[in-house]
Design a protein around this motif. Structure first.
Motif: not given
Length: 138
Positions: A24-53
């Motif tokens: 739900a927190y992530d869904l709220r990021a879309l508040d104020g963005v109209a359907n069909g509105q163009r937005v900018r995204l910064d696509i990044r993969e999540w790091r694997n914390l188990d690998r870091l451990k």
């Protein structure tokens, strides 16, 4: 100088050709963005914390098994220098020095960390003869 506030990070999951909010927190990021509105995204993969451990566990195991005087933290810095994970800094006198780069979650991608982890394991095997139990089992 005041520290710049960080932008929130939102998580979306790809399903087919769509991105869907993970919570739900992530869904709220879309508040104020109209359907069909163009937005900018910064696509990044999540790091694997188990690998870091697993990486830090490897360092602690190597220190314990080899009886070396380095701590896991110091060994981490040495491995980064020895495997070429460095930032080159030019000093005011013109000399360039290498300092260990960061493996922080926001500084390195997951594929980059996987490659670094493998090079660290190879370096430990070559220099100290240390092979982790995980590698021995493989």
């Amino acid at each position: 100088m005041a520290k710049k506030s960080e932008k929130p990070v939102y998580s979306f999951i790809r399903k087919g050709n769509g991105l869907f909010p993970e919570m739900a927190y992530d869904l709220r990021a879309l508040d104020g963005v109209a359907n069909g509105q163009r937005v900018r995204l910064d696509i990044r993969e999540w790091r694997n914390l188990d690998r870091l451990k697993a990486y830090w566990s490897l360092l602690h195991d190597a220190v314990e098994a080899t009886g070396k005087t380095l701590s896991a933290e110091k060994l981490h810095e040495v491995i980064k220098l020895e495997t070429g994970l460095v930032d080159l800094i030019r000093l005011p006198n013109g000399m360039t020095v290498a300092i260990p780069a960061s493996v922080a979650l926001d500084k390195m991608s997951e594929p980059e960390f996987i490659a670094y982890f493998q090079s660290a394991e190879e370096w430990l095997a070559r220099v100290y003869g240390f092979v982790s139990e995980r590698e021995q089992a493989a």
